[in-house]
Design a protein around this motif. Structure first.
Motif, short mmCIF file in Angstrom:
data_model
loop_
_atom_site.label_atom_id
_atom_site.label_comp_id
_atom_site.label_asym_id
_atom_site.label_seq_id
_atom_site.Cartn_x
_atom_site.Cartn_y
_atom_site.Cartn_z
N LEU B 271 5.88 -3.44 -1.58
CA LEU B 271 5.12 -2.18 -1.95
C LEU B 271 5.69 -1.29 -3.02
O LEU B 271 7.04 -0.95 -2.41
CB LEU B 271 4.45 -1.40 -0.83
CG LEU B 271 3.54 -2.18 0.18
CD1 LEU B 271 3.17 -1.30 1.36
CD2 LEU B 271 2.35 -2.50 -0.46
N THR B 272 5.40 -0.79 -3.89
CA THR B 272 5.93 0.18 -4.72
C THR B 272 4.88 1.22 -5.17
O THR B 272 3.88 1.03 -5.48
CB THR B 272 6.30 -0.36 -6.22
OG1 THR B 272 7.22 -1.61 -5.93
CG2 THR B 272 7.14 0.59 -7.03
N LEU B 273 5.02 2.39 -4.25
CA LEU B 273 4.14 3.43 -4.04
C LEU B 273 4.29 4.63 -4.93
O LEU B 273 5.08 5.27 -4.33
CB LEU B 273 3.86 3.85 -2.62
CG LEU B 273 3.48 2.26 -1.85
CD1 LEU B 273 3.31 2.69 -0.63
CD2 LEU B 273 2.25 1.60 -2.22
N ASP B 274 3.61 5.18 -5.77
CA ASP B 274 3.84 6.40 -6.27
C ASP B 274 3.33 7.74 -5.35
O ASP B 274 4.08 8.76 -5.34
CB ASP B 274 2.58 6.72 -7.58
CG ASP B 274 3.26 6.28 -8.90
OD1 ASP B 274 4.36 5.73 -8.84
OD2 ASP B 274 2.80 6.32 -9.94
N SER B 275 2.40 7.41 -4.28
CA SER B 275 2.18 8.53 -3.22
C SER B 275 1.98 7.62 -1.86
O SER B 275 1.06 7.01 -1.83
CB SER B 275 0.84 9.17 -3.68
OG SER B 275 0.44 10.12 -2.63
N GLU B 278 -1.26 9.05 -0.36
CA GLU B 278 -2.55 8.73 -0.95
C GLU B 278 -2.78 7.16 -0.41
O GLU B 278 -3.68 6.56 -0.31
CB GLU B 278 -2.75 8.84 -2.43
CG GLU B 278 -2.91 10.19 -2.65
CD GLU B 278 -3.22 10.56 -3.95
OE1 GLU B 278 -3.54 9.63 -4.74
OE2 GLU B 278 -3.09 11.76 -4.39
N PHE B 279 -1.43 6.45 -0.43
CA PHE B 279 -1.68 4.77 -0.26
C PHE B 279 -1.98 4.68 1.31
O PHE B 279 -3.06 3.94 1.77
CB PHE B 279 -0.51 4.04 -0.62
CG PHE B 279 -0.45 2.58 -0.40
CD1 PHE B 279 -1.24 1.77 -1.36
CD2 PHE B 279 -0.07 2.11 0.72
CE1 PHE B 279 -1.40 0.53 -0.91
CE2 PHE B 279 -0.20 0.66 1.13
CZ PHE B 279 -0.85 -0.25 0.11
#
Lengths: 326, 326
Positions: B271-275, B278-279
């Motif tokens: 997983l590569t998550l900006d937030s 929010e994810f």
């Protein structure tokens, strides 16, 4: 009490299932069923080989029959036929025909009170799960599936049918630049040619016209014409030494966003497999456990990996998986 | 008919769920419930804020309550309490206490005829699923979990409690060499220090002793002492400009084998998550759909992601997901 497994068909996938059952101590391999003369089939583990004529009587003492046939002609017939007698599972992968196959298995399995799980393995199978999980968590994103580097048996066979070809191995190779663009969350539009290349190793017959063989490969419709294809002619010895395995793998990469779209998220599921049939056989075996349990719970009809709660795959108790894997 | 969602608690995670519900057209956000004075809480989407005193009457018209509290003190109380009145879901992540929490939610939810799904998100949650799927398919392999690069709020808070620190942000960073060793299928034994490093950005108060702050961080037991830690002092402006987001992510990498052990297979979920919030909120929202459906099917009691068939997460029909995602 062990889960009693039968294997129908003894090619690469059947042997993969045979190996996988050994790794699951709650299972027992009862027999390999073959359309060939049982005396002519020698199994790796020594498990007995029984004629499909016996299987067809519907009285074999097996909990789940793992059907290891081909999707083109075997499975559309076999899976509904045997779902009328046994719990069954297959790896049907002709995408366009899944709805019809599902309906056929569903009616046979409902009538017999059995469960028939279709299209299991890694694609369809584990990759399908990852497409569904990602799309459910991040609605409206984009799923990309890349295959390889790995041996495509269909493409290898297609080359072998060319005049003057003695043996062939075709690797499907994902294009690094495409993978990187997708992983970066750029959501690119990619053509077939931009996603994968095809790498071929060919043993030509003595005196064969190599230029003509290469041209026939590269222009073959559906199989090669839409791809950048590289053809390498090698010796029989080199083929045996360097290309006798069946490695495969690939990635499902899902790119989505949340909020007003400014927060990007990338989900990647990646498989790197030394042996495609042994891994596929392992997936089928884990799902055979779920098929057995679902049927024991009173379920019947057709199912896919989408219908199976993950806990059903594990031999461990709910308490154990919550304590150790959650 | 929409699935009616309530959110309990309006911090980062509550706002993440609020955003996620907007992306799911079969859902409707009824209210945010808060222990604070409702007049003092302003929601991003304008959805109404209601006091928990009203929620506690047990008569709110919601199908699923998504509980966005902390694992340390909120959720152990809140989730069983509200499972006695509503279908609930939480992101409880205190690993050692999961069995007790599960039992408490289970008895409350069974008594009320509701479903309570605990420990949902990405870890625990999507990562847990991947550990279970991989172990079920390749029994006896080894699962590695790496986190980051991402902001750890617990570690950031720990730094902020040090005398002379005005603000702080801590990134957990996986060690590339460890990742590569695991991806190669080598099954290395890795110490805590070998798997992750800790990268800290600190705004010190005017005149504070930076050397002392750095020393206090690096020697802090549990949080930093077992890691290679880097401390960077930056200005308030730089903190605001470069470190105001909450990115996160990580990988579950499973390495197993088949046959006699010579065929290696590596499964990676990344997983590569900006937030992060929010994810996580998006995962909770997808599972809220499943909670609603399971309860409608007559189920009650505690559940985890392990108990949810993937198809339950999708708004699409079985026919549609088989045709488009299998």
């Amino acid at each position: 009490m062990s889960i009693k497994i039968g294997i129908l068909g003894y090619g690469n996938l059947g042997r993969g299932v045979e190996q996988a059952v050994l790794h699951n101590s709650d299972m027992e391999l009862v027999a390999v069923y073959s359309r060939r003369d049982p005396a002519s089939v020698k199994t790796v583990t020594g498990v007995k080989v029984v004629s499909t004529e016996v299987l067809d009587e519907g009285k074999e003492d097996i909990d789940v029959l793992i059907i290891c046939g081909g999707s083109a002609t075997d499975l559309p017939q076999m899976t509904p036929k045997y779902a009328a007698m046994y719990n069954v599972i297959d790896s049907f992968d002709t995408h366009a025909n899944i709805p019809v196959h599902f309906a056929n298995v569903d009616s046979a399995a409902k009538a017999s009170g059995k469960v028939g799980l279709i299209s299991c393995g890694w694609d369809p199978g584990m990759f399908s799960l990852n497409r569904l999980y990602a799309e459910s968590v991040l609605p409206g994103g984009k799923a990309y599936t890349f295959w390889g580097k790995g041996v495509s048996q269909g493409h290898s066979d297609a080359i072998r049918r060319i005049d003057g070809v003695k043996d062939a191995r075709q690797y499907t190779v994902p294009v690094d630049a495409a993978l990187e663009a997708v992983r970066s969350g750029k959501n690119p539009e990619l053509t077939t040619r931009e996603k994968h290349t095809r790498l071929c190793y060919v043993v030509a017959e003595d005196g064969a016209d190599k230029a003509r063989i290469e041209e026939e490969i590269k222009t073959m419709p559906n199989y090669f014409a839409d791809y950048d294809t590289t053809v390498n002619f090698i010796s029989e010895e080199e083929m045996k030494q360097n290309h006798s395995g069946l490695p495969h793998g690939g990635s499902v990469i899902y790119s989505g966003s949340t909020g007003d779209g400014s927060m990007k998220h990338v989900i990647e599921y990646k498989l790197t497999l030394d042996s495609n049939p042994e891994f596929t056989g392992s997936v089928l075996t884990a799902y055979a456990r779920a098929v057995y349990r679902m049927n024991k719970d009173g379920q019947s009809g057709a199912r896919t990996v989408f219908d199976v709660a993950p806990a059903q795959l594990s031999p461990l108790s709910g308490d154990d998986i919550r304590a150790h894997m959650l």
